[in-house]
Scaffold this motif. Structure first.
Motif, PDB file in Angstrom:
ATOM      1  N   GLN A  74       4.853  -2.625   7.746  1.00 42.45           N
ATOM      2  CA  GLN A  74       3.735  -2.102   6.945  1.00 42.45           C
ATOM      3  C   GLN A  74       4.158  -0.771   6.338  1.00 42.45           C
ATOM      4  O   GLN A  74       4.785   0.055   7.001  1.00 42.45           O
ATOM      5  N   HIS A  75       3.827  -0.617   5.078  1.00 40.33           N
ATOM      6  CA  HIS A  75       4.278   0.562   4.333  1.00 40.33           C
ATOM      7  C   HIS A  75       3.193   1.087   3.409  1.00 40.33           C
ATOM      8  O   HIS A  75       2.295   0.356   3.011  1.00 40.33           O
ATOM      9  N   ILE A  76       3.381   2.340   3.037  1.00 40.73           N
ATOM     10  CA  ILE A  76       2.681   2.881   1.877  1.00 40.73           C
ATOM     11  C   ILE A  76       3.664   2.780   0.720  1.00 40.73           C
ATOM     12  O   ILE A  76       4.763   3.327   0.774  1.00 40.73           O
ATOM     13  N   HIS A  77       3.274   2.044  -0.283  1.00 35.27           N
ATOM     14  CA  HIS A  77       4.117   1.892  -1.474  1.00 35.27           C
ATOM     15  C   HIS A  77       3.637   2.848  -2.564  1.00 35.27           C
ATOM     16  O   HIS A  77       2.428   3.055  -2.730  1.00 35.27           O
ATOM     17  N   ILE A  78       4.594   3.405  -3.295  1.00 39.09           N
ATOM     18  CA  ILE A  78       4.249   4.346  -4.366  1.00 39.09           C
ATOM     19  C   ILE A  78       5.138   4.101  -5.594  1.00 39.09           C
ATOM     20  O   ILE A  78       6.160   3.422  -5.511  1.00 39.09           O
ATOM     21  N   ALA A 109       7.661   1.077  -4.807  1.00 37.07           N
ATOM     22  CA  ALA A 109       8.613   0.988  -3.706  1.00 37.07           C
ATOM     23  C   ALA A 109       8.032   1.675  -2.468  1.00 37.07           C
ATOM     24  O   ALA A 109       6.970   2.296  -2.524  1.00 37.07           O
ATOM     25  N   ILE A 110       8.753   1.570  -1.362  1.00 35.66           N
ATOM     26  CA  ILE A 110       8.262   2.162  -0.111  1.00 35.66           C
ATOM     27  C   ILE A 110       8.300   3.687  -0.191  1.00 35.66           C
ATOM     28  O   ILE A 110       9.328   4.274  -0.497  1.00 35.66           O
ATOM     29  N   GLY A 111       7.155   4.322   0.094  1.00 32.62           N
ATOM     30  CA  GLY A 111       7.097   5.778   0.170  1.00 32.62           C
ATOM     31  C   GLY A 111       7.078   6.254   1.608  1.00 32.62           C
ATOM     32  O   GLY A 111       7.546   7.346   1.922  1.00 32.62           O
ATOM     33  N   VAL A 159      -1.190   0.305   0.333  1.00 33.72           N
ATOM     34  CA  VAL A 159      -0.738  -0.144   1.652  1.00 33.72           C
ATOM     35  C   VAL A 159      -0.414  -1.635   1.570  1.00 33.72           C
ATOM     36  O   VAL A 159      -1.238  -2.429   1.103  1.00 33.72           O
ATOM     37  N   VAL A 160       0.795  -1.979   1.993  1.00 34.82           N
ATOM     38  CA  VAL A 160       1.210  -3.384   2.001  1.00 34.82           C
ATOM     39  C   VAL A 160       1.665  -3.746   3.417  1.00 34.82           C
ATOM     40  O   VAL A 160       2.444  -3.006   4.033  1.00 34.82           O
ATOM     41  N   MET A 161       1.137  -4.833   3.932  1.00 32.68           N
ATOM     42  CA  MET A 161       1.564  -5.361   5.235  1.00 32.68           C
ATOM     43  C   MET A 161       2.287  -6.678   4.990  1.00 32.68           C
ATOM     44  O   MET A 161       1.837  -7.497   4.193  1.00 32.68           O
ATOM     45  N   HIS A 162       3.398  -6.851   5.679  1.00 35.72           N
ATOM     46  CA  HIS A 162       4.306  -7.956   5.393  1.00 35.72           C
ATOM     47  C   HIS A 162       4.383  -8.963   6.537  1.00 35.72           C
ATOM     48  O   HIS A 162       4.029  -8.652   7.670  1.00 35.72           O
ATOM     49  N   GLY A 163       4.917 -10.124   6.229  1.00 34.85           N
ATOM     50  CA  GLY A 163       5.141 -11.151   7.241  1.00 34.85           C
ATOM     51  C   GLY A 163       4.133 -12.281   7.118  1.00 34.85           C
ATOM     52  O   GLY A 163       2.974 -12.130   7.482  1.00 34.85           O
TER      53      GLY A 163
END
Ligand code: CU
Length: 254
Positions: A74-78, A109-111, A159-163
């Motif tokens: 899980q990331h904050i993308h910017i 992209a991932i921030g 916010v993006v959560m993956h999987g």
């Protein structure tokens, strides 16, 4: 909405010693919320609450519908459009599955990496042992770099959560490899849920924000605090704007 906001504000204030409650610090804290909805027909969703103080972000997430017993990066993308892709957006994965980079133009992209411990920079983007499994809840305070903190403030952080278990067999597998790490199947990194972090107080008020009178917010205990924060915030932004106009005028005349 208002109820949870009040609770979050009370929690944030309660956690601070009284001596630390200088007006400047209170005004510097801003609350945000993201409601994550599914991508790739994952069935996953999440609610993210966050409070930004300087570059320090206290962030929590409640999740549901994520593949159990599997890590979910899980990331904050910017740096993108500050948006999520449409839920039915197709990509380069199996049967048109949306891979992470397919939607980078929307969310960037991932921030920051919302890891459970240790480093939380983009370097930990795929630190699969330090992300929540399944629907585990999440709470942590992390330091953001200034670019990411600015994106959160500007409402362009996503916010993006993956999987995603695309083939429904209960694990990450499949023929197509991840666009982020070819040693992983795409299922391990395809985006499962996405939501934009949006200011959860001032922006919800009519007229873009500041209420100085009794108004419609009367009756909430923290209305005064919110109005105070808004006034100080808008005042600060206004001063910066004036300063930049003055600079520009000076340059024009030079
Ligand atoms: Cu991500």
């Amino acid at each position: 909405m208002r109820k949870s906001l009040t609770a979050a504000a009370a929690l944030a204030l309660g956690a601070m010693p009284l001596a630390a409650m200088a007006p400047a610090q209170a005004a510097d804290s801003q609350s945000f919320q993201a409601n994550l909805t599914q991508l790739n027909n994952s069935g996953a969703s999440a609610t993210v609450m966050a409070t930004l103080t300087g570059d320090s972000l206290q962030i929590s997430a409640q999740r549901s519908g994520f593949l159990a017993d599997a890590p979910h990066a899980q990331h904050i993308h910017i740096g993108g459009m500050g948006q999520c892709p449409p839920a039915d957006e197709k990509g380069s994965g199996a049967n048109g599955a949306l891979q992470t980079t397919d939607a980078a133009k929307y969310y960037g992209a991932i921030g920051a990496s919302l890891t459970t411990s240790g480093d939380s920079s983009p370097d930990s983007g795929l630190a699969v042992k330090r992300f929540p499994n399944g629907d585990e809840s999440y709470e942590r305070t992390i330091q953001l770099d200034s670019k990411t903190a600015d994106a959160v403030r500007n409402g362009t952080a996503v916010v993006v959560m993956h999987g995603v278990d695309l083939n429904g067999n209960g694990k990450y597998d499949g023929e197509v490899k991840s666009d982020l790490d070819p040693s992983l199947p795409e299922e391990a990194t395809d985006p499962a849920a996405c939501g934009v972090l949006q200011a959860s107080q001032m922006n919800s008020m009519p007229g873009g924000g500041v209420q100085t009178g009794g108004g419609s917010t009367a009756g909430t205990e923290d209305a005064g605090l919110i109005a105070l924060g808004g006034t100080l915030l808008v005042g600060g932004a206004g001063a910066a704007l004036v300063a930049s106009r003055r600079r520009r005028t000076a340059e024009d005349q030079a």
